[in-house]
Write an enzyme that holds these catalytic residues in place. Structure first.
Site, PDB file in Angstrom:
ATOM      1  N   LYS A  58       0.842  -1.210   0.000  1.00  0.00           N
ATOM      2  CA  LYS A  58       0.000   0.000   0.000  1.00  0.00           C
ATOM      3  C   LYS A  58       0.877   1.260   0.000  1.00  0.00           C
ATOM      4  O   LYS A  58       0.605   2.227  -0.703  1.00  0.00           O
ATOM      5  CB  LYS A  58      -0.946  -0.034   1.212  1.00  0.00           C
ATOM      6  CG  LYS A  58      -2.035  -1.095   1.065  1.00  0.00           C
ATOM      7  CD  LYS A  58      -2.798  -1.401   2.351  1.00  0.00           C
ATOM      8  CE  LYS A  58      -3.731  -2.595   2.111  1.00  0.00           C
ATOM      9  NZ  LYS A  58      -4.437  -3.064   3.310  1.00  0.00           N
ATOM     10  N   GLN A 102      -4.625  -1.865   9.852  1.00  0.00           N
ATOM     11  CA  GLN A 102      -4.553  -3.155   9.155  1.00  0.00           C
ATOM     12  C   GLN A 102      -5.138  -4.282  10.012  1.00  0.00           C
ATOM     13  O   GLN A 102      -4.777  -4.428  11.184  1.00  0.00           O
ATOM     14  CB  GLN A 102      -3.085  -3.449   8.784  1.00  0.00           C
ATOM     15  CG  GLN A 102      -2.882  -4.708   7.974  1.00  0.00           C
ATOM     16  CD  GLN A 102      -3.477  -4.638   6.556  1.00  0.00           C
ATOM     17  OE1 GLN A 102      -3.408  -3.615   5.887  1.00  0.00           O
ATOM     18  NE2 GLN A 102      -4.091  -5.728   6.123  1.00  0.00           N
ATOM     19  N   ASP A 125     -10.679   2.541   4.325  1.00  0.00           N
ATOM     20  CA  ASP A 125     -11.000   1.122   4.134  1.00  0.00           C
ATOM     21  C   ASP A 125     -12.512   0.956   3.914  1.00  0.00           C
ATOM     22  O   ASP A 125     -12.959  -0.090   3.457  1.00  0.00           O
ATOM     23  CB  ASP A 125     -10.580   0.299   5.367  1.00  0.00           C
ATOM     24  CG  ASP A 125      -9.277  -0.461   5.149  1.00  0.00           C
ATOM     25  OD1 ASP A 125      -8.924  -0.718   3.981  1.00  0.00           O
ATOM     26  OD2 ASP A 125      -8.629  -0.807   6.155  1.00  0.00           O
TER      27      ASP A 125
END
Ligand code: NAP
Length: 299
Positions: A58, A102, A125
């Site tokens: 990412k 995460q 997200d």
């Protein structure tokens, strides 16, 4: 149906890398026009090697499109309360336009509490209930990255979804449930008749064999075999697993939830692992960061 899917050994591959590259190029072009760059932060708690690899990918993607980025690395035993404080700081930091925490998190941390603490405007997200709610009723917002990536892929290859029977394997909040909602919506891609399956589903094969479009997000390596699908089905494999492989430099190879070697021949289109949904998850995350940046800067 998409004529530009790349074909090799008689198989039509839905090339996630190619589609992700196209999206990343668009993001890069837009970013060039900004004086101040969008900034994505990633929080990682603990030492899960797969999580570290995903976050590193990412960050690399941020560099590629010209975003700035930062990584907050925290130890495995980091207390939930301290993580909530960290999230508060990120919410308040005006130089950060979006951030992710995460998953999975260590067992002592409740992921729902963490997701709820993230400012929905920075929730790139797309997991916060406010964003899930907006997605569900078709309002603009930050949509979950992996399902958005699947929509992007179907769109890129001009796959006709209207009136198709779609079976989704898995009902997680991050993949199965949101992609089911998106594909059932009055939209393009969308307008599918969707069936959601999960671990309590009986006679799974009977259902999977009815699918024109089969989306597999079960987290079970190579579970879906050729005898479970209809001929010429479109198969989207979300699963990612590391299988020990001493013949590779890194000591493992990546596999999906679908037994690619046999399902590919029977399907009309299929996503590979790696190079399918994974790159699109990253591109969609960056696309969400760009959206968050624009909303915060009203551009
Ligand atoms: P998850 O939260 O573990 O959910 C798995 C789902 O599959 C659950 O709904 C579960 O049912 C269902 N399931 C498990 N066994 C089943 C069975 N035998 N028959 C039918 N359904 C079954 O997983 P997830 O987070 O959605 O992720 C799924 C996979 O995608 C994982 O391999 C993950 O690593 C991968 N993933 C990849 C990306 C990417 O970018 N490519 C992104 C996210 C996730 P219950 O609800 O009844 O437990």
């Amino acid at each position: 149906m998409g004529l530009n899917a790349c074909t090799f050994v008689g198989v039509n591959i839905l090339d996630g890398k190619k589609c992700a590259n196209a999206l990343l190029e668009q993001i890069q072009k837009q970013t060039l026009e900004f004086d101040k760059k969008p900034h994505l932060a990633a929080v990682i708690v603990g030492n899960d090697p797969a999580s570290k690899t995903y976050v590193a990918a990412k960050i690399r993607a941020c560099e590629r499109v010209g975003f700035s980025s930062s990584m907050v690395t925290l130890p495995e035993d980091y207390a939930q309360e301290k993580l909530l404080d960290k999230i508060k700081q990120l919410n308040e930091d005006k130089s950060i336009h979006g951030f992710i925490v995460q998953l999975p998190l260590p067992a002592h941390i409740n992921p729902q509490k963490i997701i709820l603490a993230i400012d929905p405007k920075k929730d790139v997200d797309g997991f916060h209930p406010q964003n899930i709610g907006k997605m569900t009723i078709g309002l603009p917002g930050l949509r979950p990255a992996t399902p958005s990536g699947i929509i992007e892929l179907l769109s890129f290859y001009n796959i006709k979804t209207e009136g198709k029977r779609c079976v989704v394997l898995g009902r997680s909040n991050i993949v199965g449930m949101p992609i089911s909602i998106m594909l059932a919506q009055k939209s393009k891609p969308g307008n599918c008749t969707v069936t959601i399956c999960h671990s309590r589903t009986k006679e799974l094969s009977l259902i999977t064999k009815t699918a024109d479009i089969l989306i597999v997000a079960m987290g079970k390596m190579e579970y879906i075999q050729a005898n479970m699908i209809k001929k010429d089905a479109i198969v989207i494999d979300v699963g990612i697993h590391r299988e020990t492989d001493p013949n590779t430099k890194r000591g493992y190879s990546l596999k999906g939830d679908v037994k690619f070697s046999e399902v590919a021949e029977k399907s009309s289109f299929i996503t590979p692992v790696p190079g399918g949904v994974g790159p699109l998850t990253i591109a969609s995350l960056l696309n969400n960061t760009l959206k968050a940046y624009k909303w915060q800067n009203k551009t």
